[in-house]
Enzyme design. Structure first.
Site, mmCIF file in Angstrom:
data_model
loop_
_atom_site.group_PDB
_atom_site.id
_atom_site.type_symbol
_atom_site.label_atom_id
_atom_site.label_comp_id
_atom_site.label_asym_id
_atom_site.label_seq_id
_atom_site.Cartn_x
_atom_site.Cartn_y
_atom_site.Cartn_z
ATOM 1 N N SER A 13 -4.931 2.934 3.837
ATOM 2 C CA SER A 13 -5.041 2.279 2.536
ATOM 3 C C SER A 13 -5.123 0.757 2.702
ATOM 4 O O SER A 13 -5.917 0.080 2.025
ATOM 5 C CB SER A 13 -3.824 2.672 1.686
ATOM 6 O OG SER A 13 -3.914 2.139 0.411
ATOM 7 N N LYS B 44 0.796 -1.234 0.000
ATOM 8 C CA LYS B 44 0.000 0.000 0.000
ATOM 9 C C LYS B 44 0.831 1.287 0.000
ATOM 10 O O LYS B 44 0.377 2.349 0.437
ATOM 11 C CB LYS B 44 -1.005 0.030 1.174
ATOM 12 C CG LYS B 44 -1.870 -1.182 1.314
ATOM 13 C CD LYS B 44 -2.405 -1.732 0.018
ATOM 14 C CE LYS B 44 -3.417 -0.857 -0.674
ATOM 15 N NZ LYS B 44 -3.773 -1.461 -2.003
ATOM 16 N N HIS C 270 7.099 -7.553 -2.128
ATOM 17 C CA HIS C 270 6.898 -6.911 -0.821
ATOM 18 C C HIS C 270 7.797 -7.573 0.228
ATOM 19 O O HIS C 270 7.699 -7.250 1.408
ATOM 20 C CB HIS C 270 5.453 -7.086 -0.345
ATOM 21 C CG HIS C 270 4.435 -6.312 -1.122
ATOM 22 N ND1 HIS C 270 4.603 -4.997 -1.480
ATOM 23 C CD2 HIS C 270 3.204 -6.661 -1.567
ATOM 24 C CE1 HIS C 270 3.526 -4.592 -2.140
ATOM 25 N NE2 HIS C 270 2.665 -5.581 -2.208
HETATM 26 P P1 A3P Z 1 -5.067 4.848 -1.355
HETATM 27 O O1 A3P Z 1 -5.730 3.623 -0.844
HETATM 28 O O2 A3P Z 1 -4.598 5.757 -0.249
HETATM 29 O O3 A3P Z 1 -5.869 5.575 -2.370
HETATM 30 P P2 A3P Z 1 -0.171 -0.328 -3.692
HETATM 31 O O4 A3P Z 1 -0.113 -0.321 -5.167
HETATM 32 O O5 A3P Z 1 1.162 -0.390 -3.014
HETATM 33 O O6 A3P Z 1 -1.143 -1.344 -3.183
HETATM 34 O O7 A3P Z 1 -0.720 1.098 -3.226
HETATM 35 C C1 A3P Z 1 -2.059 1.460 -3.454
HETATM 36 C C2 A3P Z 1 -2.196 2.925 -3.096
HETATM 37 O O8 A3P Z 1 -1.547 3.703 -4.126
HETATM 38 C C3 A3P Z 1 -3.659 3.351 -3.079
HETATM 39 O O9 A3P Z 1 -3.721 4.392 -2.105
HETATM 40 C C4 A3P Z 1 -3.829 3.882 -4.504
HETATM 41 O O10 A3P Z 1 -4.918 4.741 -4.672
HETATM 42 C C5 A3P Z 1 -2.495 4.619 -4.675
HETATM 43 N N1 A3P Z 1 -2.205 4.874 -6.077
HETATM 44 C C6 A3P Z 1 -2.128 3.990 -7.096
HETATM 45 N N2 A3P Z 1 -1.893 4.610 -8.259
HETATM 46 C C7 A3P Z 1 -1.805 5.933 -7.968
HETATM 47 C C8 A3P Z 1 -1.595 7.101 -8.761
HETATM 48 N N3 A3P Z 1 -1.433 7.042 -10.070
HETATM 49 N N4 A3P Z 1 -1.572 8.295 -8.120
HETATM 50 C C9 A3P Z 1 -1.744 8.359 -6.771
HETATM 51 N N5 A3P Z 1 -1.961 7.283 -5.978
HETATM 52 C C10 A3P Z 1 -1.989 6.089 -6.569
#
Ligand code: A3P
Length: 327
Positions: free
Chosen positions: A170, A65, A140
């Protein structure tokens, strides 16, 4: 080094497990380090440790996340070019999830998935075995569980970290949507701070890479840097990977990786991942908000204080300068 596996136990763990879908309940700690992983890890530990790393591999490594998907998509576009015909292939095929097979039961089945879906057992491992170079791989895993050759062969590694308060929020919504988590955020905050979630402990995950940040094959980036100035991060990633991009290509990649664009992009928005079927999960998106500081909308003063104590305890003696803005 000899390692041992112990079940993650205690009253908090019992509570967490009661409120999850069956498939994601069983976690183990790897010692030394109390590294939390899925129970199937034990069968994969040696294979993962012995994985053949290539010098021109590009790895994106994060605590969950922290903006993994975001950095994967950006990295892939930098490596392969924004106009590459495979941009629309699912990210899990273009950028496999190294330890995926050790996170699912070996007999996991889902009729809705095609036989070659990377989510099905063994497929991700096959994708990595057949991938042409340069391979782009996501993980991860904590430092001690990554392939041994990582530290000798020295492939390119991009590590992304994010404010733990935002990671926690998140992770909570991720758990509700994808893992059938039924309890409230307040309980989840306790689980998070107890470091009993997969890929915990949070701070040693980050600090193990922070200490290596000056190695020439490692790029350490913060989610917050990406939010503040995506163009600069695209350029930084390109420089790090030795890719010459025109100003127009940098702009196109940043545009392609904007939150709005990624939210609509089926290849990366993870909307096809099997979601929990309950009221709480309904309507939640993987691409949720993509903001810095959303924790301010969710955490109580008591929880913020708990985060502060936890953060300060784990950062004692470290020169890691971020996420300590509590006054
Ligand atoms: P939120 O849940 O705070 O919105 P991961 O890919 O490590 O699982 O992380 C997911 C988080 O990254 C989510 O956060 C998601 O919305 C955010 N995220 C993914 N793509 C993004 C982008 N292009 N710009 C900003 N945040 C992004």
């Amino acid at each position: 080094m000899s390692v041992s596996w112990r079940p993650v136990e205690g009253p908090l763990v019992k509570e967490l497990k009661k409120n999850l879908s069956k498939s994601c309940r069983d976690l183990v700690e790897v010692h030394p380090g109390r590294l939390v992983v899925y129970i199937y890890h034990k069968d994969w530990y040696q294979r993962q440790l012995d994985f053949s790393v290539k010098k021109d591999d590009v790895w994106v490594i994060t605590y969950p996340k922290s903006g993994t998907t975001w950095m994967q998509e950006m990295t892939w576009c930098v490596v392969m070019g924004i106009h590459h015909q495979q941009t629309s292939l699912p990210l899990m095929k273009r950028f496999p999830f190294f330890e995926w097979d050790s996170m699912i039961a070996p007999d996991f089945m889902d009729e809705k998935l095609c036989a070659d879906d990377p989510c099905l057992p063994g497929n991700t491992w096959k994708i990595m075995a057949n991938m042409s170079s340069p391979r782009t791989i996501k993980s991860h895993l904590q430092v001690p569980l990554l392939p041994k050759q990582m530290w000798e062969v020295k492939p390119k590694i991009i590590y992304v970290c994010r404010d733990p308060r935002d990671v926690c929020i998140s992770y909570y919504f991720h758990y509700v949507k994808l893992n059938g988590y039924k309890k409230e955020l307040s309980d989840f905050v306790e689980f998070f701070l107890a470091d009993i979630m997969p890929f915990a402990p949070f701070w040693s995950h980050i600090l193990d890479f922070w200490r290596r940040r000056d190695q020439e094959n490692i790029l350490f980036v913060r989610f917050e840097d990406m939010k503040e100035d995506l163009l600069s991060v695209v350029q930084k990633v390109a420089d790090f990977l030795g890719k010459q991009l025109s100003a127009e290509e940098v702009i196109r990649i940043a545009d392609h990786c904007s939150f709005g664009s990624m939210s609509k992009n089926k290849a990366v928005n993870n909307e096809t991942l099997p979601a929990a079927e309950n009221e709480k999960a309904k309507g939640l998106k993987f691409m949720r908000k993509g903001k810095v500081g959303d924790w301010k909308n969710h955490l109580t003063d008591t929880q913020i204080k708990a985060f502060k104590e936890w953060t300060f305890k784990h950062l004692e003696g470290s020169d890691f300068p971020y996420y300590q803005d509590y006054e």
